[in-house]
Design an enzyme around this catalytic site. Structure first.
Site, PDB file in Angstrom:
ATOM      1  CD  GLU A   9      -1.092   0.615   3.800  1.00 23.10           C
ATOM      2  OE1 GLU A   9      -1.620   1.715   3.549  1.00 23.10           O
ATOM      3  OE2 GLU A   9      -1.071  -0.305   4.714  1.00 23.10           O
TER       4      GLU A   9
ATOM      5  CE  LYS B  16       0.405   2.237  14.945  1.00 24.58           C
ATOM      6  NZ  LYS B  16       0.482   2.150  13.585  1.00 24.58           N
TER       7      LYS B  16
HETATM    8  N1  PSU Z   1      -2.492   1.602  10.593  1.00 24.95           N
HETATM    9  C1  PSU Z   1      -1.171   1.676  10.716  1.00 24.95           C
HETATM   10  N2  PSU Z   1      -0.692   2.347   9.824  1.00 24.95           N
HETATM   11  C2  PSU Z   1      -1.275   2.950   8.703  1.00 24.95           C
HETATM   12  C3  PSU Z   1      -2.482   2.578   8.748  1.00 24.95           C
HETATM   13  C4  PSU Z   1      -3.294   1.970   9.582  1.00 24.95           C
HETATM   14  O1  PSU Z   1      -0.864   1.075  11.754  1.00 24.95           O
HETATM   15  O2  PSU Z   1      -0.548   3.504   7.844  1.00 24.95           O
HETATM   16  C5  PSU Z   1      -3.316   3.230   7.324  1.00 24.95           C
HETATM   17  C6  PSU Z   1      -3.618   1.927   6.227  1.00 24.95           C
HETATM   18  O3  PSU Z   1      -3.573   2.509   4.940  1.00 24.95           O
HETATM   19  C7  PSU Z   1      -5.042   1.624   6.661  1.00 24.95           C
HETATM   20  C8  PSU Z   1      -5.589   3.096   7.158  1.00 24.95           C
HETATM   21  O4  PSU Z   1      -5.992   1.121   5.623  1.00 24.95           O
HETATM   22  O5  PSU Z   1      -4.587   3.619   7.670  1.00 24.95           O
HETATM   23  C9  PSU Z   1      -6.853   2.994   7.681  1.00 24.95           C
HETATM   24  O6  PSU Z   1      -7.450   4.332   7.810  1.00 24.95           O
HETATM   25  P1  PSU Z   1      -8.985   4.486   8.403  1.00 24.95           P
HETATM   26  O7  PSU Z   1      -9.177   4.049   9.804  1.00 24.95           O
HETATM   27  O8  PSU Z   1      -9.292   5.647   8.191  1.00 24.95           O
HETATM   28  O9  PSU Z   1      -9.757   3.420   7.471  1.00 24.95           O
END
Ligand code: PSU
Ligand code: MN
Length: 305
Positions: free
Chosen positions: A25, A159
């Site tokens: 990603e 996390k």
């Molecule tokens: N968790 C991490 N590092 C990240 C992300 C999540 O520890 O970089 C990023 C990933 O791209 C994940 C996104 O898909 O955040 C999720 O965002 P949201 O909660 O807004 O869907």
């Protein structure tokens, strides 16, 4: 669909030769880590995947196309530019139509990977059900995607900025298997353990590859989470990280951070409060996931189609 997809030369040749490919990603580059560590990590992760017999395909939205495999200059641009939108399922069409730069989240990377015929995807952590989601309804689109798109995501769990228990429940509802690689419990990203049992444990990559093959042979749509704990020597102290996450969550609430800004805000805050230690852990776990993901891709490629 094809008209919107551009493959890098490396990925094009790999597809032609039937080689194993691993998707990566770009949100983790643009919004998950600071420059220049983000770009350096992205390059190293790609090399680790090559060293383990697979071909890396970092995915992003560039000039109205879904790019499968980024050039070195593009990696640099995604690491440096502040004009890159965080692109999840919701954002893809608009960003492509308006030819803007988009860094794909887990959800969007899954969509693009599947469209390019790639079924194995390596990242750091997935999004999930946020704490307090019963009132905010903040549930990452990553979970819905895992429920419908045929891509396996190798990660270090999620996390504990998230509600890990509710995240596991949501995945169960969506029929998404969470497979622990050499672990019985869901890893919590910075730490190897949480209090939540995973659905299945696999001690070797062949078991994971064959489970994926059977899942998709049976037409059981959707992805899988392969949870790979951070290496022991890089794991953080549970109490310290717990307190820091509590502080970050409180600040996010006080500042009324919402929507797609929540995750990047919390990630940045945690990094700040750990004085960069969380970044070292983050880099180490992504690299470790790259090793395991490449091995799964090699194993899956040998039995797939
Ligand atoms: N968790 C991490 N590092 C990240 C992300 C999540 O520890 O970089 C990023 C990933 O791209 C994940 C996104 O898909 O955040 C999720 O965002 P949201 O909660 O807004 O869907
Ligand atoms: Mn969210």
């Amino acid at each position: 669909m094809k008209q919107y997809i551009t493959l890098s030369e490396e990925v094009r040749v790999a597809k032609e030769q039937g080689k194993p490919i691993v998707a990566l990603e770009s949100t983790i580059i643009s919004h998950g880590m600071p420059y220049p560590q983000n770009v350096q990590t992205a390059r190293e992760v790609e090399q680790i995947i090559r060293d383990h017999g697979a071909v890396p395909a970092t995915i992003a939205i560039v000039e109205g196309k879904i790019k499968i495999g980024l050039s070195d200059e593009e990696l640099e641009m995604f690491g440096k530019s502040t004009a890159v939108a965080k692109a999840s399922r919701r954002d893809l069409a608009y960003l492509i139509a308006t030819k803007k730069l988009g860094a794909t989240t887990v959800a969007a990377t899954m969509i693009c990977a599947e469209a390019a015929g790639i079924h194995i995807f390596v990242t750091g952590g997935i999004g999930g059900v946020h704490r307090g989601a019963e009132t905010t309804m903040d549930i990452s689109a990553d979970l819905e995607e895992l429920g419908q798109t045929n891509v396996a995501v190798i990660c270090a769990g999620a996390k504990s900025i998230l509600d890990l228990g509710l995240t596991m429940e949501y995945l169960e509802t969506k029929g998404v298997p969470v497979i622990g690689y050499q672990t019985d419990v869901l890893p919590a990203f910075y730490t190897r353990k949480s209090e939540f049992p995973i659905h299945f444990r696999a001690d070797d990559v062949e078991t994971i590859a064959s489970t994926l093959k059977v899942k998709w042979d049976l037409n059981l749509k959707g992805g899988a989470v392969i949870a790979n704990p951070i290496p022991e020597e890089f794991a953080m102290d549970e109490k310290i990280i717990h307190d820091i996450i509590e502080t970050a969550l409180k600040e996010a609430e006080e500042r009324n951070i919402s929507g797609k800004d929540v995750t990047p805000f919390l990630l940045g805050k945690v990094k700040e409060l750990t004085e960069g230690k969380s970044l070292d852990a983050n880099i180490a776990l992504v690299k470790n996931n790259a090793v395991v993901g490449a091995k799964i891709a090699v194993s899956f490629n040998a039995i797939h189609k």
